[in-house]
Design a protein around this motif. Structure first.
Motif, PDB file in Angstrom:
ATOM      1  N   LEU A 470     -18.970  -1.086 -10.187  1.00 37.68           N
ATOM      2  CA  LEU A 470     -17.999  -0.814 -10.759  1.00 37.68           C
ATOM      3  C   LEU A 470     -16.962  -0.163  -9.639  1.00 37.68           C
ATOM      4  O   LEU A 470     -17.501   0.594  -9.002  1.00 37.68           O
ATOM      5  CB  LEU A 470     -18.149   0.435 -11.763  1.00 37.68           C
ATOM      6  N   LEU A 471     -15.763  -0.314  -9.806  1.00 36.01           N
ATOM      7  CA  LEU A 471     -14.903   0.376  -8.927  1.00 36.01           C
ATOM      8  C   LEU A 471     -13.843   0.928  -9.855  1.00 36.01           C
ATOM      9  O   LEU A 471     -13.039   0.002 -10.710  1.00 36.01           O
ATOM     10  CB  LEU A 471     -14.018  -0.739  -7.904  1.00 36.01           C
ATOM     11  N   ASP A 472     -13.662   2.086 -10.370  1.00 34.50           N
ATOM     12  CA  ASP A 472     -12.908   2.891 -11.021  1.00 34.50           C
ATOM     13  C   ASP A 472     -11.783   3.255 -10.190  1.00 34.50           C
ATOM     14  O   ASP A 472     -11.849   3.640  -9.140  1.00 34.50           O
ATOM     15  CB  ASP A 472     -13.543   4.092 -11.767  1.00 34.50           C
ATOM     16  N   GLY A 473     -10.479   3.191 -11.156  1.00 34.70           N
ATOM     17  CA  GLY A 473      -9.304   3.714 -10.135  1.00 34.70           C
ATOM     18  C   GLY A 473      -8.348   4.383 -11.123  1.00 34.70           C
ATOM     19  O   GLY A 473      -8.300   4.289 -12.216  1.00 34.70           O
ATOM     20  N   GLU A 474      -7.592   5.302 -10.474  1.00 37.59           N
ATOM     21  CA  GLU A 474      -6.698   6.113 -11.099  1.00 37.59           C
ATOM     22  C   GLU A 474      -5.268   6.084 -10.307  1.00 37.59           C
ATOM     23  O   GLU A 474      -5.359   6.617  -9.207  1.00 37.59           O
ATOM     24  CB  GLU A 474      -6.935   7.534 -11.551  1.00 37.59           C
ATOM     25  N   ASP A 475      -4.159   5.814 -10.879  1.00 34.36           N
ATOM     26  CA  ASP A 475      -2.878   6.211 -10.042  1.00 34.36           C
ATOM     27  C   ASP A 475      -1.940   7.443 -11.088  1.00 34.36           C
ATOM     28  O   ASP A 475      -1.866   7.095 -12.294  1.00 34.36           O
ATOM     29  CB  ASP A 475      -1.961   4.745 -10.419  1.00 34.36           C
ATOM     30  N   ALA A 476      -1.633   8.080 -10.198  1.00 34.55           N
ATOM     31  CA  ALA A 476      -0.939   9.203 -11.037  1.00 34.55           C
ATOM     32  C   ALA A 476       0.417   9.195 -10.389  1.00 34.55           C
ATOM     33  O   ALA A 476       0.677   9.078  -9.116  1.00 34.55           O
ATOM     34  CB  ALA A 476      -1.431  10.791 -10.640  1.00 34.55           C
ATOM     35  N   ALA A 544      -7.297  -1.691 -18.237  1.00 36.09           N
ATOM     36  CA  ALA A 544      -6.498  -0.562 -17.774  1.00 36.09           C
ATOM     37  C   ALA A 544      -6.126   0.272 -18.953  1.00 36.09           C
ATOM     38  O   ALA A 544      -6.076  -0.282 -20.232  1.00 36.09           O
ATOM     39  CB  ALA A 544      -5.438  -1.010 -16.987  1.00 36.09           C
ATOM     40  N   GLU A 545      -5.848   1.605 -18.787  1.00 37.49           N
ATOM     41  CA  GLU A 545      -5.647   2.575 -19.743  1.00 37.49           C
ATOM     42  C   GLU A 545      -4.142   3.258 -19.441  1.00 37.49           C
ATOM     43  O   GLU A 545      -3.951   3.474 -18.238  1.00 37.49           O
ATOM     44  CB  GLU A 545      -6.637   3.534 -20.225  1.00 37.49           C
ATOM     45  N   GLY A 546      -3.154   3.235 -20.348  1.00 38.47           N
ATOM     46  CA  GLY A 546      -1.864   3.980 -20.145  1.00 38.47           C
ATOM     47  C   GLY A 546      -0.975   3.172 -19.465  1.00 38.47           C
ATOM     48  O   GLY A 546       0.187   3.599 -19.091  1.00 38.47           O
ATOM     49  N   ALA A 547      -0.974   1.982 -19.625  1.00 36.73           N
ATOM     50  CA  ALA A 547      -0.001   0.935 -19.069  1.00 36.73           C
ATOM     51  C   ALA A 547      -0.068  -0.380 -19.828  1.00 36.73           C
ATOM     52  O   ALA A 547      -1.184  -0.699 -20.501  1.00 36.73           O
ATOM     53  CB  ALA A 547      -0.289   0.855 -17.548  1.00 36.73           C
ATOM     54  N   GLN A 548       1.091  -1.074 -19.722  1.00 33.76           N
ATOM     55  CA  GLN A 548       1.072  -2.464 -20.360  1.00 33.76           C
ATOM     56  C   GLN A 548       0.599  -3.483 -19.172  1.00 33.76           C
ATOM     57  O   GLN A 548       0.809  -3.416 -17.891  1.00 33.76           O
ATOM     58  CB  GLN A 548       2.295  -2.968 -20.778  1.00 33.76           C
ATOM     59  N   THR A 579       2.491  11.274 -15.248  1.00 30.51           N
ATOM     60  CA  THR A 579       2.098  10.009 -15.840  1.00 30.51           C
ATOM     61  C   THR A 579       0.645   9.723 -15.046  1.00 30.51           C
ATOM     62  O   THR A 579       0.646   9.628 -13.834  1.00 30.51           O
ATOM     63  CB  THR A 579       3.011   8.930 -15.901  1.00 30.51           C
ATOM     64  N   ARG A 580      -0.434   9.160 -15.838  1.00 28.08           N
ATOM     65  CA  ARG A 580      -1.463   8.832 -15.097  1.00 28.08           C
ATOM     66  C   ARG A 580      -1.997   7.344 -15.980  1.00 28.08           C
ATOM     67  O   ARG A 580      -1.859   7.163 -17.111  1.00 28.08           O
ATOM     68  CB  ARG A 580      -2.687   9.697 -15.331  1.00 28.08           C
ATOM     69  N   VAL A 581      -2.575   6.530 -14.750  1.00 31.79           N
ATOM     70  CA  VAL A 581      -2.792   5.134 -15.360  1.00 31.79           C
ATOM     71  C   VAL A 581      -4.228   5.082 -14.943  1.00 31.79           C
ATOM     72  O   VAL A 581      -4.425   5.210 -13.513  1.00 31.79           O
ATOM     73  CB  VAL A 581      -1.921   4.222 -14.743  1.00 31.79           C
ATOM     74  N   ARG A 582      -5.146   4.466 -15.730  1.00 26.72           N
ATOM     75  CA  ARG A 582      -6.631   4.441 -15.287  1.00 26.72           C
ATOM     76  C   ARG A 582      -6.946   2.914 -15.412  1.00 26.72           C
ATOM     77  O   ARG A 582      -6.432   2.338 -16.211  1.00 26.72           O
ATOM     78  CB  ARG A 582      -7.530   5.264 -16.200  1.00 26.72           C
ATOM     79  N   TRP A 583      -7.693   2.682 -14.385  1.00 21.45           N
ATOM     80  CA  TRP A 583      -8.066   1.059 -14.256  1.00 21.45           C
ATOM     81  C   TRP A 583      -9.315   0.863 -13.626  1.00 21.45           C
ATOM     82  O   TRP A 583      -9.764   1.852 -12.969  1.00 21.45           O
ATOM     83  CB  TRP A 583      -6.759   0.101 -13.528  1.00 21.45           C
TER      84      TRP A 583
END
Length: 593
Positions: A470-476, A544-548, A579-583
């Motif tokens: 698993l590679l989890d990521g988050e862009d803020a 992903a969560e928080g984005a299209q 804003t945060r986007v998780r993927w």
């Protein structure tokens, strides 16, 4: 090019280059003659070893009149390649650098030796375009190539050709000596010093150049090779090519019973581990800051000198690269600011981008730099060509391209010819921090490349499990809050539109891209996730969560056979406040056969 706050940087750069041009002209007209002005090459003592691998099949193509360099080809139909206009500047650099002579040497036939002498004789006779041939990096490469391949060129040659060849070596050394007295780029200075050290060691009659060239080499290595082994340009390709010259140079010092300079030995020892940090299991380097397709045989040759069992370093804070490993999965990230302006000719706007491999298969890539084509190379350097976030369809760096009024466009053209398409401005405050937790390694980084124009700080976090599943990521995307006098909480001054409250709260469209390797097949699933199938039989799921989430076309410039079509995952989000986007990329359980 959107000028804005960059206009004053542009004019300051013009002033600096004009002043440098005037100083160079004055020095050329009034300076003392260089130490080689009266010296001439009287013989050759040694021929350095060329570490670059060769392929005899190239000799067959050359004999047939087909010259394929830098992704472009030219058929000469029985004439000399120097009689034609080069298909691209990059093609011309290779032709006039004469590194391709090694392929003729690999053929080891009388015909190949005769061909080599004929091509060298054509060049010595003045055929070709001096505009390309006289550039310092090309002239340095040609001098090294002539020395390394002198056994090929001189075997069976008559006395007249031998004397003309020695004369051309002396002229090349004098030209490079003159270049070192002028204001040339740091990389060119380093390459010229390397070539002149070769000449001083290999040639009789110009030995005095060795002392001066060694002194310049030591100074430039100390300046340009960072403490963690990276080159100041942050360009893996330049570092690899430089090592391919430094290692034989070290041996040449020893062959002449001259102690190699300590700076040379230390530079080699530092540079090899960094290449290993950037290396993926498919035997190629990460596509950052000028790296395109990797000559895997050249890289393998270099890494032999680092020891077959050497372990890669994980952390290169000076060069701005980090490496995460978990199980079969490898993640290499770019967490550094752009290089200084003179060294940024190939640098990309890829801050906080990354590449991911599982076993020998790349999954997430950057597009990489194509072998030739100015427009394609410009696109490949943009943020959108990297696996990171793009704000308002702009790059996090501002390049020296375009212009406003006609005189500004003319100035951009003039500057580009002198120093290349450098980076005028980019992220200044780039920070990265590694931590560990039970069963995972975490890397967090941020940059301010979009703060000035768009009022956004980009933060990214990677979390790779130790088993590599698993590679989890988050862009803020953080809106820095201004305090008094237009400064943010971090104390950084805001400029341009970001100082306006309206601009600061205006929605900004952000795209987070993950470019996929061409071998990865992607398709959508009913639950909104994407399924990525690898040729080695692995299946990965992306969510992903928080984005299209969208799956779109992309291009992979760094293919060994040229540009290839591929796919990219794009996350779209509109940013008004923080804003945060998780993927995440999760490996699917292996299917039972």
């Amino acid at each position: 090019m959107r000028w804005g706050a960059d206009r004053w940087r542009f004019y300051r750069l013009i002033g600096r280059e004009i002043a440098g041009s005037v100083r160079n002209t004055y020095a050329r007209l009034t300076g003392r003659p260089d130490i080689l002005s009266r010296a001439r090459v009287t013989g050759l003592v040694i021929a350095p070893h060329d570490l670059r691998t060769s392929d005899a099949t190239f000799a067959d193509d050359i004999y047939a009149g087909l010259f394929v360099f830098a992704g472009r080809s030219l058929s000469v139909s029985g004439r000399s390649p120097f009689d034609y206009a080069p298909p691209s500047p990059e093609w011309a650099d290779i032709l006039y650098g004469f590194g391709w002579l090694r392929h003729l040497r690999a053929a080891d036939t009388a015909l190949a030796r005769a061909n080599a002498r004929a091509f060298v004789a054509d060049f010595i006779a003045g055929r070709g375009d001096a505009t390309f041939a006289r550039q310092t990096p090309v002239a340095a490469r040609r001098l090294i190539s002539f020395l390394c391949q002198s056994p090929l060129v001189l075997e069976g040659a008559d006395h007249a050709f031998y004397q003309a060849f020695l004369k051309s070596l002396g002229k090349a050394a004098r030209d490079l000596e003159g270049d070192l007295r002028r204001g040339i780029s740091p990389q060119s200075r380093l390459l010229a010093a390397v070539a002149l050290c070769y000449a001083g060691l290999c040639c009789e009659g110009i030995q005095p150049i060795l002392r001066r060239a060694t002194r310049i080499l030591v100074r430039e290595l100390d300046r340009q090779i960072l403490r963690d082994g990276g080159h100041r340009s942050r360009d893996p390709r330049f570092a690899m090519e430089l090592l391919l010259d430094l290692l034989p140079l070290r041996q040449s010092f020893l062959s002449r019973s001259v102690d190699p300079p300590v700076a040379l030995l230390h530079a080699i020892d530092r540079m090899l581990p960094l290449l290993r940090l950037l290396r993926h299991p498919d035997a190629s380097l990460s596509h950052f800051n000028g790296m395109g397709a990797t000559a895997a045989d050249h890289l393998a040759t270099l890494l032999v000198y680092d020891g077959a069992l050497a372990q890669p370093m994980m952390h290169a804070p000076n060069s701005g690269y980090e490496r995460l490993e978990g199980g079969r999965v490898l993640v290499v990230t770019d967490v550094g600011a752009p290089p200084p302006l003179p060294d940024s000719i190939n640098a990309g706007a890829g801050c906080l981008s990354f590449e991911m491999s599982s076993g020998p298969q790349r999954i997430v890539v950057n597009c990489g730099l194509p072998a030739s084509g100015p427009e394609l190379r410009r696109l490949a350097r943009s943020t959108a060509a990297h696996s990171t976030a793009t704000v308002a369809d702009t790059s996090s760096c501002r390049f020296l391209v375009g212009g406003g009024a006609w005189y500004e466009r003319w100035a951009v053209t003039w500057l580009s010819r002198r120093i290349g398409p450098v980076i005028l401005r980019g992220p200044r405050d780039v920070k990265a921090e590694r931590t560990t937790e039970p069963g995972a390694t975490i890397l967090a980084a941020r940059h301010d490349g979009y703060a000035g124009d768009h009022g956004i700080i980009h933060e990214r976090r990677w979390r790779l499990t130790s088993n590599g599943h698993l590679l989890d990521g988050e862009d803020a995307f953080v809106r820095p809050q201004p305090t008094r006098r237009g400064k943010t909480r971090s104390g950084k001054a805001q400029s341009g539109k970001a100082r306006s409250g309206k601009a600061r709260h205006r929605p900004q469209e952000v795209a987070v891209r993950f470019h996929l390797h061409p071998a990865i097949a992607a398709r959508g699933l009913d639950d909104g996730r994407l399924e990525l199938t690898s040729p080695i039989g692995e299946i990965w799921h992306f969510g992903a969560e928080g984005a299209q989430v969208a799956l779109e076309e992309s291009v992979y410039f760094a293919g060994l056979t040229g540009a290839r079509r591929t796919d990219q995952i794009v996350l779209y989000v509109s940013v008004t406040e923080d804003t945060r986007v998780r993927w995440g990329f999760a490996r699917a359980p292996a299917r039972e056969g």
